[in-house]
Enzyme design. Structure first.
Site, mmCIF file in Angstrom:
data_model
loop_
_atom_site.group_PDB
_atom_site.id
_atom_site.type_symbol
_atom_site.label_atom_id
_atom_site.label_comp_id
_atom_site.label_asym_id
_atom_site.label_seq_id
_atom_site.Cartn_x
_atom_site.Cartn_y
_atom_site.Cartn_z
ATOM 1 N N TRP A 1 -3.394 -9.779 4.150
ATOM 2 C CA TRP A 1 -3.165 -7.857 4.746
ATOM 3 C C TRP A 1 -2.885 -8.722 6.251
ATOM 4 C CZ3 TRP A 1 -0.615 -5.485 1.319
ATOM 5 C CH2 TRP A 1 -1.039 -5.334 0.381
ATOM 6 N N ASP B 1 -6.663 -2.240 10.690
ATOM 7 C CA ASP B 1 -5.880 -2.019 9.403
ATOM 8 C C ASP B 1 -7.506 -1.380 7.929
ATOM 9 O OD1 ASP B 1 -5.146 -1.504 6.536
ATOM 10 O OD2 ASP B 1 -4.255 -3.108 6.656
ATOM 11 N N LYS C 1 -6.606 3.791 -1.747
ATOM 12 C CA LYS C 1 -7.842 3.097 -1.620
ATOM 13 C C LYS C 1 -8.671 3.654 -1.654
ATOM 14 C CE LYS C 1 -5.203 -0.846 -1.784
ATOM 15 N NZ LYS C 1 -4.425 -1.403 -0.545
HETATM 16 C C1 LIG Z 1 -2.976 -1.764 -0.022
HETATM 17 C C2 LIG Z 1 -3.471 -2.834 1.719
HETATM 18 C C3 LIG Z 1 -1.935 -2.902 1.728
HETATM 19 C C4 LIG Z 1 -0.856 -2.529 2.099
HETATM 20 O O1 LIG Z 1 -0.797 -0.971 1.853
HETATM 21 P P1 LIG Z 1 0.025 -0.498 0.725
HETATM 22 O O2 LIG Z 1 0.130 1.158 1.282
HETATM 23 O O3 LIG Z 1 0.589 -0.631 -0.867
HETATM 24 O O4 LIG Z 1 1.922 -0.209 1.850
HETATM 25 C C5 LIG Z 1 -2.708 -3.193 3.436
HETATM 26 N N1 LIG Z 1 -3.465 -3.067 4.118
HETATM 27 C C6 LIG Z 1 -5.050 -3.579 3.592
HETATM 28 C C7 LIG Z 1 -6.182 -4.023 4.120
HETATM 29 C C8 LIG Z 1 -4.777 -3.272 1.849
HETATM 30 O O5 LIG Z 1 -5.585 -2.873 1.082
#
Ligand SMILES: *Cc1c(COP(=O)(O)O)cnc(C)c1O
Length: 365
Positions: free
Chosen positions: A102, A176, A200
């Site tokens: 990511w 993030d 998530k």
């Molecule tokens: C799932 C995820 C993303 C991407 O998320 P989207 O909402 O599908 O754009 C980015 N960073 C992390 C750490 C993730 O788990």
């Protein structure tokens, strides 16, 4: 009705209590005569929903008053672009730590938006297969960088850190937290900006949380599309245009559920226990199962593991599915298995997984 134990990495399991409430309110929200999906985002009812969601999120995370909370669309992936569009002035560069798939995507997208030289890798663990976080000596920041970006929980590689382990640089830190926000207390004041896609650990897909320090809002160039400008979104209470109303409503119910569980201190206690059960099962399997991540950096939310004999993978997944344990297949980039054990995964679900894994090993080893 029988529900599976759902180990999906995302969209992921939601608390059954919340889903039951959503079901009860689907046709008629609190006597409104219609459901949340069908009402104006500018009306009194939805205004009360989004205001309560923000207030509860602020309370759960202890968000200081000088931070704005935004409910945006486009997922965490959109933030990969929107962050440099807002926080990276022309002629400057930003630093990125690359500790998994990511954060690697994040730096690539920033380079696409701001130019290849504008987003710099200030440290990477790719050479060791993303099996740990960076050590202090491996991070070389540019003191003039506009911000330092990192991912505090790498969902695919299962590498997690908390704010006590942030590099001490003095520069604004952008994180993030998509796959572990609300799983543990966080000192928000250590970050300039925190973002997380909801699907998530927060709610359904469609809403993305952005928690940004006030002084960083309003720095975007005039050419930024209006919908991408944090300042415009902040001025309009995340409602420049129609927000993802249903996702915000469900996220708000999850925030109330978290408060009923005892908040993030209690969630951390439960999450730590769940993770300990699963890692103990892996570590005590005499090599039958293996997690490659350095122990101090292991994620409490996403637990990747491999079987010593990959020829058993298909049987493992089929038998797990038959036992009601679903979505355990690992990400294609790392192979093997992955169990995501977010807030809404009950301890009993982890116990059921561990019992299955122990039994499978005894039968196949
Ligand atoms: C799932 C995820 C993303 C991407 O998320 P989207 O909402 O599908 O754009 C980015 N960073 C992390 C750490 C993730 O788990």
């Amino acid at each position: 009705m029988s529900r599976i134990w759902n180990f999906s990495a995302g969209p992921a399991v939601l608390p059954a209590e919340v889903l039951e409430q959503v079901g009860d309110e689907l046709l008629d929200w609190h006597g409104a005569g219609c459901g949340v999906m069908e009402m104006s985002h500018r009306g009194k009812a939805f205004t009360s929903i989004i205001e309560a969601a923000e207030a509860d999120l602020r309370e759960l995370l202890g968000i200081p008053g000088n931070y704005r909370v935004l409910f945006l669309q486009g997922g965490a992936t959109q933030q990969f672009a929107q962050i440099p569009m807002n926080l990276l002035p022309a002629g400057r560069s930003a630093d990125y730590l690359v500790t998994g798939s990511w954060s690697k995507k994040a730096v690539k997208e920033a380079q696409r938006v701001a130019g290849p030289a504008s987003a710099r890798v200030a440290g990477s663990t790719e050479a060791v297969g993303f099996t740990r976080f960076l050590d202090d000596g491996e991070i070389a920041v540019d003191a003039n960088a506009a911000y330092l970006h990192l991912c505090t929980n790498e969902t695919i590689h299962g590498v997690e850190i908390d704010c006590s382990r942030l590099p001490k640089t003095g520069m604004p830190i952008v994180a993030d937290m998509s796959s572990h926000i609300l799983s543990r207390p966080v000192d928000v004041s250590k970050y300039a900006l925190i973002y997380a896609g909801a699907q998530k650990n927060v709610g359904p897909s469609g809403v993305t949380l952005v928690i940004v320090r006030e002084d960083l809002v309003g720095r975007a160039p005039a050419t930024i599309p209006t919908v991408m400008d944090y300042a415009v979104m902040a001025e309009n209470g995340s409602m420049l245009n129609t927000p993802p109303t249903f996702a915000i409503y469900v996220a708000g119910l999850v925030f109330k559920w978290l408060k009923r569980q005892g908040g993030l201190v209690e969630m951390e206690r439960i999450n730590r226990h769940k993770a300990e059960l699963l890692y103990a099962c892996i570590d005590e399997s005499e090599g039958f199962y293996r997690n490659p991540v350095r122990v101090a950096d292991r994620s409490r939310m996403n637990v990747p593991f491999t079987l010593a004999d990959p020829a058993l993978d298909a049987a493992f997944l089929a038998e797990a599915q038959a036992a009601g344990l679903a979505s355990l297949k690992g990400h294609k980039s790392v192979g093997g298995m992955r169990a995501s054990i977010y807030n809404a995964m009950p301890t009993d679900g982890v116990r059921a997984l561990v019992a299955f894994m122990d039994d499978f090993r005894k039968r196949k080893a």
